[in-house]
Scaffold this active site. Structure first.
Site, mmCIF file in Angstrom:
data_model
loop_
_atom_site.group_PDB
_atom_site.id
_atom_site.type_symbol
_atom_site.label_atom_id
_atom_site.label_comp_id
_atom_site.label_asym_id
_atom_site.label_seq_id
_atom_site.Cartn_x
_atom_site.Cartn_y
_atom_site.Cartn_z
ATOM 1 N N GLU A 1 33.014 42.197 68.388
ATOM 2 C CA GLU A 1 34.030 42.830 67.555
ATOM 3 C C GLU A 1 35.430 42.236 67.675
ATOM 4 O O GLU A 1 36.420 42.947 67.892
ATOM 5 C CB GLU A 1 34.072 44.337 67.827
ATOM 6 C CG GLU A 1 32.745 45.024 67.514
ATOM 7 C CD GLU A 1 32.804 46.535 67.578
ATOM 8 O OE1 GLU A 1 31.986 47.190 66.910
ATOM 9 O OE2 GLU A 1 33.680 47.074 68.301
ATOM 10 N N GLU B 1 25.865 46.455 64.053
ATOM 11 C CA GLU B 1 25.946 47.820 64.551
ATOM 12 C C GLU B 1 26.246 48.745 63.378
ATOM 13 O O GLU B 1 27.048 48.405 62.514
ATOM 14 C CB GLU B 1 27.066 47.993 65.590
ATOM 15 C CG GLU B 1 26.944 47.131 66.829
ATOM 16 C CD GLU B 1 28.110 47.343 67.804
ATOM 17 O OE1 GLU B 1 28.780 48.409 67.717
ATOM 18 O OE2 GLU B 1 28.354 46.452 68.630
#
Length: 411
Positions: free
Chosen positions: A209, A330
């Site tokens: 991320e 995700e």
């Protein structure tokens, strides 16, 4: 079973005669059909389960003198039983609080051999179970070290979580590249295979991320970092896929449904600093990456199902434009507040179907836990508990994984 028949059965079972749940599912799956773009040799819309804790648990077991890790064995056995193609798990651990426990890098380019053997064990056991791995090489957030840790090691003042200097300071970049090279050059002590050529690895991600907060609004600095670090991964792991690990944020609404997003969310989606399109176009990147946490991103409740569909099919279209498959790394909804379990299940089922329709390479719900892992440790946990069937409500989404794996590869 032919895909249209299977889909009809799944949708009939999902509806349960409740119009509101059927509507949520329909909104979540309302995605245009597009050509399949596979993630390497994976089937189309393969399911990847996130189980980030495996190296940590393996290292602790080895430190106790065990020769195997019950948690690793349980997790891979259940992943295999559910039919998932791969597991996404940490290929890093730089946490100061994990030193002497499971931290891999305990000081700049200094390593704890027992902790490294924990990752060795994860790779070896994944291969034994026929499960592939997707391994991020570091973390943007503070958990397990993160970008702040590298900025601290460089001696820079006032490091913070997600420190933008991780992407711009030459000393930090060179340290991270050297660490990546060390990791990919390591020879596994259990099977003798080098990480960069290990058959259990499906892909490496540059960072978990990465965000562009504090960087230039056009995303040029992030793209330069992506090119430089990904080139190192390609050098040391030429047979493996490489992704950025990003959430899919961008620098503008160009290519997205501007009217929808301006009404659906007040979020970091298009605030600049990192460009999904620009990063995905890197010649050193093999697949596009997005994550989706609507509650954390400020998506309005009534727009949640549609927002997931938009996020998936718009990013799939952009990735296709640059010739890359999409990995939905995700996605999750909170367990303990917000939507009911039935509502979450309806949206998860729809999003899995959306990934299948848009020809995504893979999708990965967050977060699959072993039985002994407390539910309160992660607000998005689901299970496949011993002695249960996947559809047991205590497992939350395990049966949806089975359904999604049945769809996988049918196009």
């Amino acid at each position: 079973m032919r895909a249209p028949v299977l889909l009809a059965l799944l949708l009939t079972a999902a509806g349960c005669g409740e119009d509101s749940l059927a509507l949520l599912q329909d909104e979540a799956s309302d995605c245009p059909e597009a050509p399949v773009m596979r993630l390497g040799a994976a089937p189309s819309a393969a399911v990847v389960l996130n189980a980030y804790y495996l190296q940590e648990e393996a290292a602790r077991d080895l430190r106790r003198g065990r020769t195997a890790s019950p948690v690793v064995e349980e997790t891979f056995a259940k992943v295999s039983a559910l039919g998932a193609h791969a597991v996404r798990t940490t290929g890093y651990n730089d946490g100061a609080d994990k030193r002497g426990d499971s931290a891999i890098q305990v000081a700049p380019l200094q390593y704890d051999e027992v902790s490294l053997r924990g990752l060795d064990l994860v790779l070896t056991r994944a291969a034994a179970y026929g499960v592939k791995l997707i391994l991020p090489l570091g973390n943007y957030w503070d958990a397990y070290g993160g970008t702040r840790r590298y900025v601290e090691w460089a001696g820079l003042p006032s490091p913070v979580e997600g420190d933008p200097r991780f992407f711009t300071e030459r000393a930090v970049i060179d340290h991270y590249k050297a660490h990546v090279a060390r990791m990919l050059s390591r020879e596994n002590t259990f099977d003798g295979l080098r990480y960069g050529e290990h058959p259990a690895v499906l892909a490496w991600e540059l960072l978990n991320e990465p965000r562009g907060k504090g960087l230039d609004p056009e995303g040029a600095a992030m793209r330069a970092w992506v090119d430089e670090v990904a080139a190192v991964v390609k050098q040391y792991a030429p047979g493996h896929l490489v992704g950025t690990g990003e959430e899919g944020f961008d620098t503008s609404l160009a290519g997205y449904d501007e009217l929808f997003w301006r009404g659906a969310a007040s979020s970091p989606f298009f605030e600049g600093g990192s460009s999904f399109r620009r990063n995905t176009a890197s010649p050193f990147i093999d697949f596009a990456s997005v994550h989706f946490y609507p509650e954390l991103y400020g998506v309005k409740r009534d727009d949640t199902a549609r927002a997931g569909a938009h996020w998936f099919f718009e990013h799939a279209a952009i990735a296709r434009d640059v010739g890359k498959p999409l990995f939905i790394g995700e996605f999750a909804l909170r367990n303990r507040e917000g939507f009911s379990l039935d509502e979450r299940r309806a949206m998860y089922r729809g999003w899995f179907r959306c990934a299948w329709r848009v020809g995504a390479g893979a999708s990965g719900p967050w977060m699959f836990a072993n039985d002994s892992r407390p539910d309160e440790w992660d607000e998005f946990t689901f299970y496949y508990r011993d002695g249960t069937v996947p559809a047991d409500p205590r497992n939350r989404y395990a049966d949806l994984v089975v359904e999604a794996t049945a769809l996988s590869g049918t196009r």
